[in-house]
Write a protein that holds these residues in place. Structure first.
Motif, short mmCIF file in Angstrom:
data_model
loop_
_atom_site.label_atom_id
_atom_site.label_comp_id
_atom_site.label_asym_id
_atom_site.label_seq_id
_atom_site.Cartn_x
_atom_site.Cartn_y
_atom_site.Cartn_z
N LEU A 118 -7.64 0.99 -3.14
CA LEU A 118 -7.63 1.49 -1.84
C LEU A 118 -8.10 3.12 -2.12
CD1 LEU A 118 -4.21 0.39 -0.71
CD2 LEU A 118 -6.18 -0.78 -0.37
N LYS A 119 -8.74 3.45 -0.78
CA LYS A 119 -9.15 4.65 -0.81
C LYS A 119 -8.27 5.47 0.37
CE LYS A 119 -12.92 7.95 0.21
NZ LYS A 119 -14.38 8.07 0.91
N HIS A 120 -7.91 6.75 -0.14
CA HIS A 120 -6.85 7.55 0.83
C HIS A 120 -7.69 8.67 1.13
CE1 HIS A 120 -3.77 4.59 -0.31
NE2 HIS A 120 -4.17 4.66 -1.48
N SER A 154 0.93 -1.12 -0.01
CA SER A 154 0.04 0.03 0.03
C SER A 154 0.99 1.20 0.05
CB SER A 154 -0.83 0.07 1.18
OG SER A 154 -1.56 1.40 1.44
N GLU A 167 -10.90 -3.68 4.93
CA GLU A 167 -9.91 -3.39 5.94
C GLU A 167 -8.95 -2.28 5.81
OE1 GLU A 167 -5.75 -6.19 6.53
OE2 GLU A 167 -7.63 -7.22 5.45
N ASP A 168 -8.43 -1.68 6.65
CA ASP A 168 -7.62 -0.60 6.92
C ASP A 168 -6.34 -1.03 6.55
OD1 ASP A 168 -9.74 1.15 7.47
OD2 ASP A 168 -9.53 1.08 9.39
N VAL A 169 -5.42 -0.13 5.91
CA VAL A 169 -3.99 -0.50 5.47
C VAL A 169 -3.16 0.41 5.97
CG1 VAL A 169 -4.68 -2.21 3.77
CG2 VAL A 169 -4.14 0.08 3.29
N SER A 170 -1.88 0.20 6.33
CA SER A 170 -0.94 1.25 6.55
C SER A 170 0.18 1.35 5.39
CB SER A 170 -0.26 0.76 7.81
OG SER A 170 0.39 -0.25 7.80
N THR A 209 -1.61 5.27 3.87
CA THR A 209 -2.53 4.97 4.75
C THR A 209 -3.95 5.00 4.08
OG1 THR A 209 -1.50 5.63 6.72
CG2 THR A 209 -4.07 5.30 6.89
N GLY A 210 -4.93 3.84 4.05
CA GLY A 210 -6.06 3.75 3.54
C GLY A 210 -6.96 2.65 3.78
N ARG A 211 -8.05 2.47 3.08
CA ARG A 211 -8.97 1.33 3.23
C ARG A 211 -9.29 0.69 1.90
NH1 ARG A 211 -14.29 2.01 6.97
NH2 ARG A 211 -12.51 1.86 8.44
#
Length: 350
Positions: A279-281, A258, A301-304, A261-263
């Protein structure tokens, strides 16, 4: 652009570490029939890291080998100097011997006493005789010491060259064994991905054992080691108009990260993008990761930054292994912006 981590390692530890990596079984070795759907994804990820470590250690070993080669070459140069020195000593011995002969330096002491005209002549003759003998003995001693050093240096240089060749052979063999296992696992992973795309159903998230990232920046490149291929806006027969993203040429199974940070707003299979993640940021931007071989996250899910979200592949409308990366203002096609400029504005230079 390529990014490599380098470490200076001791040779015994280096070879033992590589041997341990090469001995690790593949998913096919551990599970009958080649393992489950998730097993091969995790195995590719592990082998990818093993191959990276092996490459680092191999490069460190090559650097040390180059230093050893230079040392052996310096030893050879010293040998040449010593050979010339010994040759000079032998010439000196010859000159001393000829001088002794011409000055009758070899007469017995009794004969010198009889033939001397005075005690002073006798003392001068004895002194000259002693000095000549001392010079001869010193020259002989120097020659012997130089020859001993020469023999030792020759043996040491030969041993260094032999160790160098043995080490290089071991490093190359162990590295090749890991890469062979990785290539076989990649082929199996891509086969499973193609089957998923053909069925139109993703296999679900495969949780990968990701190492600690330690990123301090908010944005990163989508893959660690890569070469840029098709760029944003370029033309080609594979696209209906213009290329809408930036392609990163990477082998199958390369961990995809990723960029920030996003979802996760979409995980899908099938269609021209094959297996893809969107992903959405913050700020209303979206990033897309397409032509994957597997996914490691679920929708919602949230990602970093730097988190592994999948593995690269060549699914969908793809002519070879690569990651297709897009930046969009909506989650849908047709809203792409230049991803290289977008990342550069966030401190990521590709």
């Amino acid at each position: 652009m390529r990014s490599y981590r380098r470490y200076r390692l001791l040779v015994p530890a280096l070879l033992c570490a590589l041997a341990a990596l090469a001995a690790r079984p593949t998913a096919a070795d551990k599970e009958p029939g080649g393992g489950g759907d998730t097993g091969i994804s995790a195995e590719v990820a592990r082998l990818y890291e093993d191959a990276a470590v092996a490459t680092q250690q191999y490069e460190a070993g090559r650097k040390e080998a180059d230093e050893q080669r230079a040392k052996a070459q310096r030893a050879e140069a010293l040998l040449d100097i010593q050979r010339r020195h010994i040759a000079g000593l032998n010439e000196d011995l010859g000159r001393i011997a000829r001088a002794q002969y011409r000055s009758s330096g070899g007469l017995p002491v009794a004969a010198q006493m009889i033939l001397a005209d005075s005690p002073d002549d006798l003392m001068r003759g004895q002194h000259a005789f002693s000095q000549t003998n001392l010079a001869v003995n010193n020259a002989i001693s120097k020659s012997r010491r130089a020859e001993a050093r020469l023999t030792a240096d020759e043996a040491r240089a030969a041993a260094e060259w032999q160790a160098l060749e043995k080490r290089n052979t071991q490093l190359a063999g162990l590295k090749a064994d890991i890469e062979q296992k990785l290539e076989a696992a990649r082929s199996q992973l891509q086969g499973q991905a193609d089957a998923s795309v053909a069925a139109g159903a993703c296999r679900g998230a495969v949780r990968l054992d990701q190492p600690e990232t330690g990123f301090t920046s908010a944005w990163v490149a989508p893959v660690e080691t890569y070469e840029l291929s098709a760029s944003y806006g370029s033309g080609g027969a594979r696209w209906s108009s213009r290329h809408t993203g930036q392609d990163f040429a990477v082998p199958i199974g390369t961990p995809v990260r990723s960029v920030g940070t996003g979802r996760v707003v979409r995980v899908s299979c099938g269609g021209p993008f094959g297996i893809e993640i969107v992903l959405k940021h913050a700020g209303g931007y979206y990033t897309q990761y397409a032509h994957l071989a597997s996914v490691a996250v679920d929708q919602g899910e949230d990602v970093s930054p730097g988190q592994w979200i999948g593995q690269s592949g060549t699914t969908g409308n793809s002519t070879g292994p690569h990651l297709h990366f897009e930046t969009r203002v909506t989650p849908e096609m047709g809203s792409a912006v230049n991803p290289v400029s977008w990342l550069e504005a966030r401190g990521v230079a590709l």
